[in-house]
Design an enzyme around this catalytic site. Sequence first.
Site, PDB file in Angstrom:
ATOM      1  N   GLY A   1     -21.996  52.630 -73.360  1.00  0.00           N
ATOM      2  CA  GLY A   1     -21.633  54.037 -73.168  1.00  0.00           C
ATOM      3  C   GLY A   1     -22.832  54.636 -72.556  1.00  0.00           C
ATOM      4  O   GLY A   1     -22.580  55.949 -71.942  1.00  0.00           O
TER       5      GLY A   1
ATOM      6  N   CYS B   1     -19.373  51.435 -69.857  1.00  0.00           N
ATOM      7  CA  CYS B   1     -20.405  50.258 -69.860  1.00  0.00           C
ATOM      8  C   CYS B   1     -20.587  49.443 -71.300  1.00  0.00           C
ATOM      9  O   CYS B   1     -19.739  49.669 -71.885  1.00  0.00           O
ATOM     10  CB  CYS B   1     -21.726  50.718 -69.207  1.00  0.00           C
ATOM     11  SG  CYS B   1     -22.711  51.851 -70.426  1.00  0.00           S
TER      12      CYS B   1
ATOM     13  N   HIS C   1     -15.638  72.904 -76.978  1.00  0.00           N
ATOM     14  CA  HIS C   1     -16.471  73.779 -77.352  1.00  0.00           C
ATOM     15  C   HIS C   1     -17.539  73.787 -76.056  1.00  0.00           C
ATOM     16  O   HIS C   1     -18.149  74.462 -76.042  1.00  0.00           O
ATOM     17  CB  HIS C   1     -17.252  73.178 -78.753  1.00  0.00           C
ATOM     18  CG  HIS C   1     -16.575  73.588 -79.833  1.00  0.00           C
ATOM     19  ND1 HIS C   1     -16.923  73.922 -81.016  1.00  0.00           N
ATOM     20  CD2 HIS C   1     -15.046  73.940 -79.979  1.00  0.00           C
ATOM     21  CE1 HIS C   1     -16.011  73.754 -82.031  1.00  0.00           C
ATOM     22  NE2 HIS C   1     -14.719  74.019 -81.457  1.00  0.00           N
TER      23      HIS C   1
ATOM     24  N   GLY D   1     -25.765  54.076 -70.715  1.00  0.00           N
ATOM     25  CA  GLY D   1     -26.291  54.036 -69.540  1.00  0.00           C
ATOM     26  C   GLY D   1     -25.332  55.115 -68.435  1.00  0.00           C
ATOM     27  O   GLY D   1     -25.949  55.765 -67.812  1.00  0.00           O
TER      28      GLY D   1
END
Length: 148
Positions: free
Chosen positions: A68, A65, A98, A70
């Site tokens: 990033g 988006c 991890h 949202g």
Amino acid sequence: MKIAVASDHAGFVMKKVVLESVQKAGHEALDLGTDSLDRVDYPDFAEKACRLIQSGQAERGILICGSGVGVCISANKLKGIYASVCHDTYSAHQGVEHDKMNVLCLGGQIIGPELAKELVSAFLSAQFSGLDRFQNRIDKVHILEDKG
């Protein structure tokens, strides 16, 4: 791997770069839209991609988006989805190694195409390390997830 890829209108241009990068890395890209610059709502497209992961039809996802954020918030509302915004290659691979991240979120208005290619490559080439100390943490995340 099958990779579910989706964006809203603000990530549409970057989605083309991501799709090509997924394919170049030897994976199958599942394009879940959007298909134009017309305004759409990012939660709808985040859900489409994440439902494929939940059902086993895709192993991982990449969401785009404007920032990033949202799509990341939306994705993390779904059980079994572990999404993060990553705008550096270390986080893109370390999140998988991890933390068992299975969805990479990108800001189409934040990063350029060359960095996007590197992020996709780092994300897709990474595998969970399986070390006990990391698995213990993942188990605790699952407990939190089950508590709702």
